[in-house]
Design a protein around this motif. Structure first.
Motif, PDB file in Angstrom:
ATOM      1  N   ASN A  67      78.705 -23.906  19.855  1.00  0.00           N
ATOM      2  CA  ASN A  67      77.840 -22.788  19.457  1.00  0.00           C
ATOM      3  C   ASN A  67      78.666 -21.566  19.095  1.00  0.00           C
ATOM      4  OD1 ASN A  67      75.421 -24.116  19.756  1.00  0.00           O
ATOM      5  ND2 ASN A  67      75.043 -23.386  21.831  1.00  0.00           N
ATOM      6  N   ASP A  68      79.692 -21.284  19.933  1.00  0.00           N
ATOM      7  CA  ASP A  68      80.518 -20.112  19.670  1.00  0.00           C
ATOM      8  C   ASP A  68      81.274 -20.253  18.348  1.00  0.00           C
ATOM      9  OD1 ASP A  68      79.647 -19.055  22.017  1.00  0.00           O
ATOM     10  OD2 ASP A  68      81.444 -19.534  23.171  1.00  0.00           O
ATOM     11  N   TYR A  69      81.767 -21.481  18.047  1.00  0.00           N
ATOM     12  CA  TYR A  69      82.441 -21.695  16.761  1.00  0.00           C
ATOM     13  C   TYR A  69      81.485 -21.436  15.599  1.00  0.00           C
ATOM     14  CZ  TYR A  69      87.018 -23.612  18.017  1.00  0.00           C
ATOM     15  OH  TYR A  69      88.304 -23.759  18.443  1.00  0.00           O
ATOM     16  N   ARG A  70      80.260 -21.965  15.711  1.00  0.00           N
ATOM     17  CA  ARG A  70      79.285 -21.766  14.634  1.00  0.00           C
ATOM     18  C   ARG A  70      78.969 -20.288  14.459  1.00  0.00           C
ATOM     19  NH1 ARG A  70      76.036 -26.515  13.478  1.00  0.00           N
ATOM     20  NH2 ARG A  70      76.801 -28.301  14.647  1.00  0.00           N
ATOM     21  N   SER A  71      78.751 -19.596  15.600  1.00  0.00           N
ATOM     22  CA  SER A  71      78.438 -18.176  15.539  1.00  0.00           C
ATOM     23  C   SER A  71      79.602 -17.391  14.936  1.00  0.00           C
ATOM     24  CB  SER A  71      78.118 -17.658  16.947  1.00  0.00           C
ATOM     25  OG  SER A  71      77.907 -16.278  16.942  1.00  0.00           O
ATOM     26  N   ARG A  72      80.830 -17.764  15.354  1.00  0.00           N
ATOM     27  CA  ARG A  72      82.011 -17.075  14.843  1.00  0.00           C
ATOM     28  C   ARG A  72      82.172 -17.312  13.349  1.00  0.00           C
ATOM     29  NH1 ARG A  72      88.169 -17.840  17.203  1.00  0.00           N
ATOM     30  NH2 ARG A  72      89.199 -16.377  15.796  1.00  0.00           N
ATOM     31  N   LEU A  73      81.916 -18.549  12.909  1.00  0.00           N
ATOM     32  CA  LEU A  73      82.028 -18.864  11.485  1.00  0.00           C
ATOM     33  C   LEU A  73      81.014 -18.075  10.663  1.00  0.00           C
ATOM     34  CD1 LEU A  73      83.384 -20.635   9.332  1.00  0.00           C
ATOM     35  CD2 LEU A  73      81.624 -22.355   9.752  1.00  0.00           C
ATOM     36  N   ALA A  74      79.763 -18.015  11.177  1.00  0.00           N
ATOM     37  CA  ALA A  74      78.718 -17.278  10.464  1.00  0.00           C
ATOM     38  C   ALA A  74      79.055 -15.789  10.403  1.00  0.00           C
ATOM     39  CB  ALA A  74      77.368 -17.489  11.145  1.00  0.00           C
ATOM     40  N   ARG A  75      79.537 -15.237  11.533  1.00  0.00           N
ATOM     41  CA  ARG A  75      79.876 -13.815  11.550  1.00  0.00           C
ATOM     42  C   ARG A  75      81.072 -13.532  10.653  1.00  0.00           C
ATOM     43  NH1 ARG A  75      78.949  -9.129  14.001  1.00  0.00           N
ATOM     44  NH2 ARG A  75      80.695  -7.699  14.344  1.00  0.00           N
ATOM     45  N   SER A  76      82.066 -14.430  10.679  1.00  0.00           N
ATOM     46  CA  SER A  76      83.239 -14.242   9.814  1.00  0.00           C
ATOM     47  C   SER A  76      82.827 -14.235   8.349  1.00  0.00           C
ATOM     48  CB  SER A  76      84.262 -15.345  10.068  1.00  0.00           C
ATOM     49  OG  SER A  76      84.748 -15.295  11.376  1.00  0.00           O
ATOM     50  N   SER A  77      81.916 -15.144   7.986  1.00  0.00           N
ATOM     51  CA  SER A  77      81.436 -15.201   6.610  1.00  0.00           C
ATOM     52  C   SER A  77      80.703 -13.923   6.239  1.00  0.00           C
ATOM     53  CB  SER A  77      80.513 -16.415   6.439  1.00  0.00           C
ATOM     54  OG  SER A  77      79.970 -16.456   5.145  1.00  0.00           O
ATOM     55  N   MET A  78      79.865 -13.421   7.169  1.00  0.00           N
ATOM     56  CA  MET A  78      79.122 -12.189   6.908  1.00  0.00           C
ATOM     57  C   MET A  78      80.076 -11.003   6.746  1.00  0.00           C
ATOM     58  SD  MET A  78      76.561 -10.078   9.432  1.00  0.00           S
ATOM     59  CE  MET A  78      77.995  -9.414  10.302  1.00  0.00           C
ATOM     60  N   VAL A  79      81.062 -10.891   7.664  1.00  0.00           N
ATOM     61  CA  VAL A  79      82.002  -9.773   7.610  1.00  0.00           C
ATOM     62  C   VAL A  79      82.830  -9.835   6.331  1.00  0.00           C
ATOM     63  CG1 VAL A  79      84.045  -8.777   8.709  1.00  0.00           C
ATOM     64  CG2 VAL A  79      82.089  -9.451  10.105  1.00  0.00           C
ATOM     65  N   ALA A  80      83.241 -11.054   5.943  1.00  0.00           N
ATOM     66  CA  ALA A  80      84.034 -11.203   4.720  1.00  0.00           C
ATOM     67  C   ALA A  80      83.242 -10.750   3.498  1.00  0.00           C
ATOM     68  CB  ALA A  80      84.477 -12.655   4.558  1.00  0.00           C
ATOM     69  N   GLU A 136      83.142 -26.360   7.357  1.00  0.00           N
ATOM     70  CA  GLU A 136      82.828 -26.728   8.737  1.00  0.00           C
ATOM     71  C   GLU A 136      83.949 -27.572   9.338  1.00  0.00           C
ATOM     72  OE1 GLU A 136      79.492 -29.205  11.330  1.00  0.00           O
ATOM     73  OE2 GLU A 136      79.094 -28.707   9.235  1.00  0.00           O
ATOM     74  N   ALA A 137      84.490 -28.486   8.540  1.00  0.00           N
ATOM     75  CA  ALA A 137      85.590 -29.318   9.036  1.00  0.00           C
ATOM     76  C   ALA A 137      86.808 -28.462   9.358  1.00  0.00           C
ATOM     77  CB  ALA A 137      85.946 -30.381   7.998  1.00  0.00           C
ATOM     78  N   ASP A 138      87.093 -27.473   8.497  1.00  0.00           N
ATOM     79  CA  ASP A 138      88.228 -26.583   8.753  1.00  0.00           C
ATOM     80  C   ASP A 138      88.009 -25.765  10.019  1.00  0.00           C
ATOM     81  OD1 ASP A 138      89.544 -27.494   6.527  1.00  0.00           O
ATOM     82  OD2 ASP A 138      88.834 -25.882   5.220  1.00  0.00           O
ATOM     83  N   SER A 139      86.730 -25.363  10.270  1.00  0.00           N
ATOM     84  CA  SER A 139      86.443 -24.561  11.462  1.00  0.00           C
ATOM     85  C   SER A 139      86.597 -25.365  12.739  1.00  0.00           C
ATOM     86  CB  SER A 139      85.017 -24.002  11.391  1.00  0.00           C
ATOM     87  OG  SER A 139      84.057 -25.019  11.601  1.00  0.00           O
ATOM     88  N   ARG A 140      86.588 -26.711  12.623  1.00  0.00           N
ATOM     89  CA  ARG A 140      86.722 -27.562  13.804  1.00  0.00           C
ATOM     90  C   ARG A 140      88.173 -27.895  14.123  1.00  0.00           C
ATOM     91  NH1 ARG A 140      83.262 -32.657  12.549  1.00  0.00           N
ATOM     92  NH2 ARG A 140      83.945 -33.225  14.654  1.00  0.00           N
TER      93      ARG A 140
END
Length: 542
Positions: free
Chosen positions: A144-157, A446-450
């Motif tokens: 969950n934290d990875y997904r949340s971090r990925l979504a937030r990183s995308s938003m911030v970028a 998603e694969a890269d985030s894992r």
């Protein structure tokens, strides 16, 4: 033959890859024989999240199916029909929250019921199995934290690139291309009116609110009953006047962990949208707003209240969950007495020394034995081998899908040029293949985030620091204590009666804490309306 019940859960209606409810139940039925068990009942929760909410047990309390399962177990036990096994497909279907998962497993154990994930079997007779179960429970929360971090990183970028992605402020409208949001642009009708309103508020002969009244009257005259909320009150109008979006800028929130190399502080960047007002008009309005205000000085962390921003008002209080500030009024002796408190009449207030004593005792209780660091890093290293292998397989599939989509797009364009397909068919095919390409790119991301990356090093470092946590905490400066507290308790904590109430640890610390004793963190299951505190004064409880 043991009597068992099966439980299945989905978090949304889009579950796939053998995680739909029928698939989960089918897998549980097929593997029940491994436990010499017959499934006598099945319970399900569809589109119910397993993430933690406000209280320790809320991720379970909101599940209708799970609570029906507990009622069934109690009724069967009362009738003398023993049901001693609950089967789930995997631990993610059971819980995505470490403390809540441990608490619910202990609750089942008190009823004489064993929980088993058929795809992640844990032998309860082996002491080291507790470590493996903790890893499985942590996996869901970390995911969950990875997904949340990925979504937030995308938003911030996206914000950092100057694209405004939020609801357009009054005077702007959203822009779209290809069915996707691309930013904002000045509204041809409202932007000139907003510019006029700023000019009215900048006029020293008139009040700041005169601009709002002017804008509200103009909008109401053109569109009765459609005046935006931002123009309906004085307080909201001030928010409009200090919003730098009207200058053509975009706010980028802070991102990353303070003090780390990747940390980025909050900032304003040049936006891709057009400014509605000039820099000169903006400066005039700001001079009126701040002209009578003293500039605020920047201060460091106050040593009297170093945990300000982490302490929250406890449940049961009017300000429950509110972040506390701090102050130190002088007593009759002239010495300051420091408090953490909320604001307003009837505000929550607690002595700073009481909070500090509770925090000291909590952090002292979190230190695991030195051997835990090596043990956890080895388990995580083995776990990451599987994660990386799975990620590589996903990456290969995504690359193949991406190549296929690109090839189909090329052939469709070629066919359109040659005239073998009509324009409408070409448009339909192009949209379909672009969607396939976007899905493949998303799967690649998603694969890269894992990727495991430095995860083992991070866990090893966290474990070493945790083993030395009491000394590190005692010798730290106020600013460093705030940083340590924020890393261990990222959402803050509540203190009531000298005890920390339901400490919400970061995933790594929660895992280490669960391994520091025989049963992990012993958190009481809150009674209805109770607080579910962790009493720190009793060493048996930590």
């Amino acid at each position: 033959m043991r009597r068992a019940v099966a439980y299945a859960r989905t978090s949304s209606g889009r579950q796939r890859d053998n995680t739909s409810i029928p698939d989960q139940l089918r897998i549980c039925r097929a593997r029940a024989s491994r436990y010499q068990a017959a499934i006598v009942a099945e319970f399900t929760d569809e589109a119910v999240s397993a993430k933690r909410r406000d209280g320790l047990s809320e991720s379970f309390a909101g599940r209708v199916g799970w609570n029906a399962l507990l009622s069934f177990l109690a009724a069967e036990a009362e009738a003398g029909r023993v049901v001693d096994l609950v089967l789930v497909k995997d631990y993610k279907r059971f819980s995505r929250d470490i403390p809540a998962g441990h608490a619910e497993i202990q609750r089942l154990g008190a009823m004489g019921v064993e929980l088993q994930a058929v795809e992640q079997h844990v032998d309860p007779s082996v002491p080291a199995a507790k470590i493996l179960r903790s890893i499985y429970l942590a996996d869901g929360e970390v995911d969950n934290d990875y997904r949340s971090r990925l979504a937030r990183s995308s938003m911030v970028a996206r914000l950092a690139s100057g694209v405004f992605i939020h609801k357009p402020p009054v005077g702007y409208r959203a822009t779209h291309a290809g069915g996707k949001r691309t930013g904002i642009e000045p509204d041809p009708e409202l932007a000139p009116l907003v510019r006029e309103a700023f000019a009215v508020s900048a006029d020293p002969a008139r009040s700041l609110d005169a601009g709002r009244q002017h804008l509200a009257a103009r909008i109401e005259a053109a569109h009765p009953g459609q005046t935006p909320r931002a123009v309906q009150s004085r307080s909201r109008w001030k928010d409009v006047l200090v919003n730098r979006v009207y200058l053509g800028e975009v706010h980028v929130p802070a991102h990353g962990t303070p003090g780390s190399a990747e940390f980025q502080p909050e900032r304003w960047v040049e936006g891709t949208h057009e400014a509605v007002i000039s820099a000169e008009l903006w400066a005039r309005v700001q001079a009126r707003i701040h002209g009578r205000s003293r500039p605020q000085s920047r201060r460091g962390v106050n040593p009297g209240v170093p945990l300000r921003g982490l302490v929250r008002a406890p449940r049961g209080h009017r300000d429950a969950g509110a972040v506390c500030t701090g102050s130190g009024p002088r007593g009759k002796s002239g010495e300051r007495v420091w408090y953490y408190h909320t604001s307003g009449a009837g505000a929550y207030r607690v002595l700073a020394r009481e909070v500090h004593a509770a925090a000291d005792e909590l952090l002292a209780s979190l230190a695991p034995s030195p051997g835990v660091a090596a043990l956890v890093s080895e388990i995580v290293r083995e776990r990451l081998l599987g994660v990386e292998a799975s990620a590589e397989a996903q990456r290969e599939r995504a690359r193949a899908a991406l190549d296929a989509a690109e090839s189909r797009l090329f052939r469709a364009a070629e066919a359109a040029i040659e005239g073998t397909i009509d324009p409408e068919t070409h448009k339909t095919l192009t949209e379909r293949y672009r969607a396939d390409r976007d899905r493949a790119l998303a799967d690649l991301d998603e694969a890269d985030s894992r990727q495991g990356g430095d995860a083992v090093a991070h866990v090893e470092r966290a474990a070493r620091l945790a083993c030395d946590l009491p000394r590190l905490w005692a010798s730290s400066s106020p600013a460093r204590r705030l940083a340590i507290g924020g890393s261990i308790l990222p959402t803050g904590f509540e203190v009531e009666g000298g005890a920390v109430v339901e400490p919400r640890l970061s995933p790594i610390m929660a895992l280490l804490f669960s391994l520091s004793g025989t049963e992990g963190p012993k958190t009481e299951t809150p009674a209805p309306g109770g607080s579910g505190r962790v009493p720190l004064s009793d060493p048996d409880e930590t």
